[in-house]
Scaffold this active site. Sequence first.
Site: not given
Length: 469
Positions: A294, A301, A288, A167
Site C-alpha cells: 500500500k 484524505e 499500511s 458525472h
Amino acid sequence: MKTKTPSAKSGNQTIRSGRFDTGPDAVLETINASIGFDKRLYGQDIAGSKAHCAMLVATGILDRKDGEEILKGLERIEMEIEAGEFTFETALEDIHMNIEARLRELIGNAAGRLHTARSRNDQVATDFRLWVREAIDASGLALRELQAALIDRAEEHADTLLPGFTHLQAAQPVSFGHHLLAYVEMFGRDRGRLDDCRARLNESPLGAAALAGTSFPIDREMTAATLGFDRPMANSMDAVSDRDFALEFLAASAMAMTHLSRLAEEIVFWSSTPLGFVRLSDAFSTGSSIMPQKRNPDAAELVRGKAGRALGALSALLVVMKGLPLTYSKDMQEDKEPVFDTADTLLLCLAAMTGMVRDLEVNAERMRAAMDSGYTTATDLADWLVRVLGRSFREAHRITGEIVKLAEKQGMDLESLSLKEMQGIEPGITQAVFDVLGIERSVASRVSLGGTAPANVREAAEKARARFL
Ligand code: ARG
C-alpha cells in the site's frame, strides 16, 4: 460536589476586590477561564497596551513616569512569555488579567493606571482583530505558495492529456495543466475573499471602553494609527460587540478548505489503484500496518477530512452570535477557539497540499489509456458535422450517438471505425473527419478563451503568474 477553594491568586483579586466577600467556586473558575487558549493573544495584547499607554501619556491622562514604568514592564513580560518563563494562572481568567497581574508584581501600583479609559471589552476586540489580521496575511501567503506550485506543474504538463469528467464519466480530453490551473483560479478568489475581510476588519475598537466610550480625553486616532488600523471604529457599542470580522475569516477559510478538499479528493481519485494517474512521492505516502504494497494518500484524505472542522467552526460561531443582544456577553469568549483552530488547520492543509502538488509524479500513459474507448472525442465529431456538413447541433448529436453506439458494439474507439462504416450512418462524412477524432487534435482545437488547448494553457499559466505571484 461544591468545592470552594479559591486559588492562591484568589480568584482574580483585581476584578473581585471590593465587591465580593468570597472567591469563586472552582467550577466557575474553570468555566470562566480562557487563559488556556487566549494566551495566544499575548503579543497583540501587549502591543495594544503599549499603544494605549503611549496615548494616555500623550493626552496627559497618565504621567510620563508611570507611562515609562508600564512600557518597560510590558516589554519585560513579553520577553518572559517568549522565553517560556511566564506562569499563566487559571485563577486570573484570561490573558488580559494575567498580564496586568504580572505588571503589578513588576512595577507596583502604577500598573493599575494602565486600565484607565479602557475595558477588557475593547481590549479583547482589539487583540482579536490584530490576531485575525495576522492570520489572514499568513493564509494569503500560503495560498500564494500553493498557486505557485500549481502554476509550475501546469506549465510542465500543458501537453499531458487526461479525460475531463462530468458525472465522473469521461467527457472530453483536457490538458492536465488546464485542470490544475482551474484550482489556481479558485485559490485566487479565496485570497480575494481574505483581502476583502481584512479591509473591513482593519478598524480599531480601542477606546470604545466597556461599551459607551469614556469621559477621558483619549485620542482614538492615535491608537488606531499605532496599531496599523485604518481608522477608529465609529460606534462604541458596535466596536465591543460584533465579531463579524471573525465570522468573515471563518467563512473565507471554510471556502478555501472546501476548495482544498475537492483537490484532495481528486488526488485520492487520481492516485487510486484502478486509475493510477498520479503517484504521490514517498514523502507524502503512508504505508499500511498489514499490507506492504500500500501507498496511502493519508495527507490528502486528512485535508479532505479537516474541511469538516472548518465548516463546523463557522457554523459554531454563527450560532454563538445569533442570539446575543448588544453589547458584550461572555458567550463571545467562545469566539477564539474556532478561529484559532481554523487558522491552524488552514495553514497546515495548505502546506500539505503544496507539498503534494510539488512532488506529484504524473503517469501520462495511464491518463492516456483512460481516454481510449471513452469516446471522449464524440463532441468533436458532432462539431465537425455542424461545421463541415452544416447540420444543426441537435441533428449532429443524434448522428454521433449512432456512430458511438456502433463503435461500442464493435469494441473499438471512434478513430478506428472505417470511413465506410461511418458513411453507413451519415453519407456526407469524408476522410477529413479523422482530423478531429484524435485526442491530441481535439484538445489542440479548444482554443476559445479559457479553453484547454495546450497553447492556451501555456499562455494562461504565464498570465496566472503575473496576476497572482
Ligand atoms: N476573556 C474575555 C473574552 O475573551 C475578555 C473580555 C471580558 N469582558 C468581560 N466583560 N467579562 O471575551
